[in-house]
Design a protein around this motif. Structure first.
Motif, PDB file in Angstrom:
ATOM      1  N   VAL A   1       0.858  -1.415   0.041  1.00 38.31           N
ATOM      2  CA  VAL A   1      -0.096   0.095   0.397  1.00 38.31           C
ATOM      3  C   VAL A   1       0.886   1.360  -0.115  1.00 38.31           C
ATOM      4  CG1 VAL A   1      -1.787   0.902   1.300  1.00 38.31           C
ATOM      5  CG2 VAL A   1      -1.762  -0.995   0.567  1.00 38.31           C
ATOM      6  N   VAL A   2       1.760   1.049   0.500  1.00 34.71           N
ATOM      7  CA  VAL A   2       3.213   2.390   1.641  1.00 34.71           C
ATOM      8  C   VAL A   2       3.342   2.699  -0.052  1.00 34.71           C
ATOM      9  CG1 VAL A   2       4.773   3.441   1.544  1.00 34.71           C
ATOM     10  CG2 VAL A   2       3.442   2.358   2.968  1.00 34.71           C
ATOM     11  N   CYS A   3       3.895   1.510  -1.298  1.00 31.85           N
ATOM     12  CA  CYS A   3       5.143   1.939  -2.479  1.00 31.85           C
ATOM     13  C   CYS A   3       3.967   1.998  -3.302  1.00 31.85           C
ATOM     14  CB  CYS A   3       5.539   0.140  -2.842  1.00 31.85           C
ATOM     15  SG  CYS A   3       6.960   0.297  -1.589  1.00 31.85           S
ATOM     16  N   ASP A   4       2.305   1.782  -3.351  1.00 32.15           N
ATOM     17  CA  ASP A   4       1.082   1.970  -4.518  1.00 32.15           C
ATOM     18  C   ASP A   4       1.089   3.640  -3.881  1.00 32.15           C
ATOM     19  OD1 ASP A   4      -0.848   1.631  -6.299  1.00 32.15           O
ATOM     20  OD2 ASP A   4      -1.782  -0.193  -4.733  1.00 32.15           O
ATOM     21  N   LYS A   5       0.595   3.831  -2.948  1.00 31.86           N
ATOM     22  CA  LYS A   5       0.361   5.903  -2.607  1.00 31.86           C
ATOM     23  C   LYS A   5       1.868   6.391  -2.822  1.00 31.86           C
ATOM     24  CE  LYS A   5      -3.072   5.079   0.807  1.00 31.86           C
ATOM     25  NZ  LYS A   5      -3.467   5.742   0.005  1.00 31.86           N
ATOM     26  N   LEU A   6       3.213   6.298  -2.950  1.00 31.50           N
ATOM     27  CA  LEU A   6       4.341   6.238  -3.642  1.00 31.50           C
ATOM     28  C   LEU A   6       4.383   6.626  -4.625  1.00 31.50           C
ATOM     29  CD1 LEU A   6       6.077   5.600  -0.641  1.00 31.50           C
ATOM     30  CD2 LEU A   6       5.822   7.631  -0.731  1.00 31.50           C
ATOM     31  N   GLY A   7       3.424   5.786  -5.910  1.00 31.80           N
ATOM     32  CA  GLY A   7       3.642   5.970  -7.058  1.00 31.80           C
ATOM     33  C   GLY A   7       4.592   4.553  -7.915  1.00 31.80           C
ATOM     34  N   GLN A   8       4.767   3.926  -6.512  1.00 32.90           N
ATOM     35  CA  GLN A   8       6.204   2.915  -6.751  1.00 32.90           C
ATOM     36  C   GLN A   8       5.313   1.844  -7.031  1.00 32.90           C
ATOM     37  OE1 GLN A   8       9.463   3.248  -7.289  1.00 32.90           O
ATOM     38  NE2 GLN A   8       8.501   5.394  -6.547  1.00 32.90           N
ATOM     39  N   SER A   9       4.593   1.826  -8.432  1.00 32.50           N
ATOM     40  CA  SER A   9       3.584   0.934  -8.755  1.00 32.50           C
ATOM     41  C   SER A   9       4.109  -0.749  -9.117  1.00 32.50           C
ATOM     42  CB  SER A   9       3.027   0.976 -10.010  1.00 32.50           C
ATOM     43  OG  SER A   9       2.353   2.505  -9.559  1.00 32.50           O
ATOM     44  N   LYS A  10       5.467  -0.773  -9.852  1.00 35.42           N
ATOM     45  CA  LYS A  10       6.017  -1.724 -10.374  1.00 35.42           C
ATOM     46  C   LYS A  10       7.121  -2.778  -8.669  1.00 35.42           C
ATOM     47  CE  LYS A  10       8.774  -1.373 -14.463  1.00 35.42           C
ATOM     48  NZ  LYS A  10       9.370  -0.548 -15.196  1.00 35.42           N
ATOM     49  N   ILE A  11       6.972  -2.205  -7.809  1.00 28.79           N
ATOM     50  CA  ILE A  11       7.316  -2.571  -6.919  1.00 28.79           C
ATOM     51  C   ILE A  11       6.278  -2.544  -5.862  1.00 28.79           C
ATOM     52  CG2 ILE A  11       8.604  -2.438  -3.777  1.00 28.79           C
ATOM     53  CD1 ILE A  11      10.512   0.094  -5.336  1.00 28.79           C
ATOM     54  N   ALA A  12       5.456  -1.944  -5.700  1.00 30.29           N
ATOM     55  CA  ALA A  12       3.951  -2.628  -5.288  1.00 30.29           C
ATOM     56  C   ALA A  12       2.905  -4.073  -5.649  1.00 30.29           C
ATOM     57  CB  ALA A  12       2.442  -1.367  -5.313  1.00 30.29           C
ATOM     58  N   LEU A  13       3.015  -3.816  -7.302  1.00 32.63           N
ATOM     59  CA  LEU A  13       2.534  -4.735  -7.280  1.00 32.63           C
ATOM     60  C   LEU A  13       3.527  -6.655  -7.367  1.00 32.63           C
ATOM     61  CD1 LEU A  13       0.546  -6.014 -10.386  1.00 32.63           C
ATOM     62  CD2 LEU A  13       2.167  -5.274 -11.749  1.00 32.63           C
ATOM     63  N   SER A  14       4.693  -6.269  -7.048  1.00 32.87           N
ATOM     64  CA  SER A  14       5.456  -6.990  -6.148  1.00 32.87           C
ATOM     65  C   SER A  14       4.814  -7.632  -5.115  1.00 32.87           C
ATOM     66  CB  SER A  14       7.158  -7.022  -6.988  1.00 32.87           C
ATOM     67  OG  SER A  14       7.752  -7.955  -5.945  1.00 32.87           O
ATOM     68  N   PHE A  15       4.722  -7.156  -4.354  1.00 35.17           N
ATOM     69  CA  PHE A  15       4.290  -7.411  -3.302  1.00 35.17           C
ATOM     70  C   PHE A  15       3.129  -7.740  -3.074  1.00 35.17           C
ATOM     71  CE2 PHE A  15       7.597  -4.305  -1.228  1.00 35.17           C
ATOM     72  CZ  PHE A  15       7.981  -5.719  -0.446  1.00 35.17           C
TER      73      PHE A  15
END
Length: 132
Positions: free
Chosen positions: A41-55
């Protein structure tokens, strides 16, 4: 240097090796999901979509194994994965395979929401909007 994903894999392996009998490991497994979801969620909100997608992808795999493929939480995560992939597809002119992958995650989520809380729920409506 051990990465977070290496640690998570070891914890999951330990859990599976003990056949989920040890309550301490079960609690650690629950904490693992909560931690991974928080990071996603944090990565997603920070715009780090690739990292968020991995999690999110790891979370949905673990949850399908532990809670079943019809679990409402799996539906929420599958919906988010589908939307991230779809957004990436639309923004970056990604390959058609990415669109098909997004579509599959969104249909999976729609199926879960339709079965669990009804076809006309807000969640299902949001997915219909994404698929339109």
């Amino acid at each position: 240097m051990t990465t977070l994903m290496d640690t998570l894999k070891k914890l999951l392996a330990l859990t599976l090796d003990n056949n989920n009998k040890d309550s301490e490991i079960l609690q650690a497994n629950k904490n693992l999901f909560v931690t991974m979801h928080g990071l996603a969620v944090v990565c997603d909100k920070l715009g780090q979509s690739k990292i968020a997608l991995s999690f999110y992808t790891r979370i949905v795999e673990f949850c399908r194994e532990d809670f079943g493929s019809e679990c409402l939480f799996v539906g929420h995560i599958a919906s988010r994965i589908g939307n991230i992939i779809l957004e990436s597809f639309l923004e970056n002119s990604a390959p058609l395979e990415d669109f098909k992958k997004a579509e599959q995650y969104l249909y999976d989520a729609l199926h879960i929401f339709s079965n669990e809380i009804g076809f006309n729920s807000n969640f299902a409506g949001g997915i219909h909007f994404s698929l339109a």
